[in-house]
Write a protein that holds these residues in place. Sequence first.
Motif, PDB file in Angstrom:
ATOM      1  N   ASN A  66      -5.664   0.885  -1.351  1.00  0.00           N
ATOM      2  CA  ASN A  66      -6.637   1.007  -0.291  1.00  0.00           C
ATOM      3  C   ASN A  66      -7.129  -0.389  -0.047  1.00  0.00           C
ATOM      4  O   ASN A  66      -7.466  -0.770   1.178  1.00  0.00           O
ATOM      5  CB  ASN A  66      -7.673   1.840  -0.328  1.00  0.00           C
ATOM      6  N   LEU A 115      -5.097   4.313   6.873  1.00  0.00           N
ATOM      7  CA  LEU A 115      -4.964   4.630   5.604  1.00  0.00           C
ATOM      8  C   LEU A 115      -4.845   5.696   5.243  1.00  0.00           C
ATOM      9  O   LEU A 115      -4.091   6.346   4.100  1.00  0.00           O
ATOM     10  CB  LEU A 115      -5.825   3.727   4.447  1.00  0.00           C
ATOM     11  N   LYS A 116      -5.978   6.727   5.471  1.00  0.00           N
ATOM     12  CA  LYS A 116      -6.074   8.122   5.014  1.00  0.00           C
ATOM     13  C   LYS A 116      -4.873   9.059   5.588  1.00  0.00           C
ATOM     14  O   LYS A 116      -4.257   9.624   4.742  1.00  0.00           O
ATOM     15  CB  LYS A 116      -7.388   8.694   5.627  1.00  0.00           C
ATOM     16  N   GLN A 164      -4.258   4.123  -6.454  1.00  0.00           N
ATOM     17  CA  GLN A 164      -4.838   4.312  -5.357  1.00  0.00           C
ATOM     18  C   GLN A 164      -6.049   3.153  -4.898  1.00  0.00           C
ATOM     19  O   GLN A 164      -5.953   2.857  -3.643  1.00  0.00           O
ATOM     20  CB  GLN A 164      -5.759   5.649  -5.407  1.00  0.00           C
ATOM     21  N   GLN A 187      -1.891   8.111   3.616  1.00  0.00           N
ATOM     22  CA  GLN A 187      -2.069   8.886   2.279  1.00  0.00           C
ATOM     23  C   GLN A 187      -1.706  10.305   2.253  1.00  0.00           C
ATOM     24  O   GLN A 187      -1.027  10.923   1.499  1.00  0.00           O
ATOM     25  CB  GLN A 187      -3.507   8.568   1.771  1.00  0.00           C
ATOM     26  N   LEU A 233       0.574   4.151  -2.885  1.00  0.00           N
ATOM     27  CA  LEU A 233       0.216   5.171  -2.508  1.00  0.00           C
ATOM     28  C   LEU A 233       1.281   6.259  -3.138  1.00  0.00           C
ATOM     29  O   LEU A 233       0.803   7.494  -3.653  1.00  0.00           O
ATOM     30  CB  LEU A 233      -0.207   5.325  -1.052  1.00  0.00           C
ATOM     31  N   PRO A 259       0.789  -1.192   0.002  1.00  0.00           N
ATOM     32  CA  PRO A 259       0.087   0.188   0.058  1.00  0.00           C
ATOM     33  C   PRO A 259       0.892   1.340  -0.132  1.00  0.00           C
ATOM     34  O   PRO A 259       0.405   2.043  -0.690  1.00  0.00           O
ATOM     35  CB  PRO A 259      -0.813  -0.239   1.025  1.00  0.00           C
ATOM     36  N   ALA A 307      -9.434   2.078   8.069  1.00  0.00           N
ATOM     37  CA  ALA A 307      -9.568   3.122   7.180  1.00  0.00           C
ATOM     38  C   ALA A 307      -8.891   4.666   7.551  1.00  0.00           C
ATOM     39  O   ALA A 307      -8.220   5.296   6.968  1.00  0.00           O
ATOM     40  CB  ALA A 307     -10.991   3.344   6.855  1.00  0.00           C
ATOM     41  N   HIS A 320      -6.356  -2.269   3.471  1.00  0.00           N
ATOM     42  CA  HIS A 320      -7.242  -2.469   4.658  1.00  0.00           C
ATOM     43  C   HIS A 320      -7.255  -3.704   5.127  1.00  0.00           C
ATOM     44  O   HIS A 320      -7.846  -3.893   6.232  1.00  0.00           O
ATOM     45  CB  HIS A 320      -8.574  -2.097   3.710  1.00  0.00           C
TER      46      HIS A 320
END
Length: 113
Positions: free
Chosen positions: A54, A66-67, A50, A70, A10, A6, A63, A58
């Motif tokens: 995600n 991850l945000k 992207q 990012q 990203l 990820p 979440a 995940h």
Amino acid sequence: MRHFYPVILLVISNVFMTFAWYGHLKFKSASLWLVILASWGIAFFEYCFQVPANRIGHEYFDAPQLKVMQEAITIAVFCVFSVLYLKEDLKWNYIVGFALILLAVFFVFRKWD
């Protein structure tokens, strides 16, 4: 090793998105409709990285993690882009602001028992 995918995806996705959002700033004479179409074309490739980032991410992160990840990657990519591509300086107050956002990464990823 798969939990690093990820992050890699990203970074790639953010390179595309940074060019989609800000790359046109060097082409101020181009018409707005043309840069919008070009940005959408570039953004397609951003989504190709992207979404898998995600989906895979995940499996290992929730979440909000991850945000925040990012956003931190976005800032790092943007700093490099701004200096190398747009030839703009990173002022001290920008760096402090970015560092505060990176502090969010600490709080989100820290295990609070």
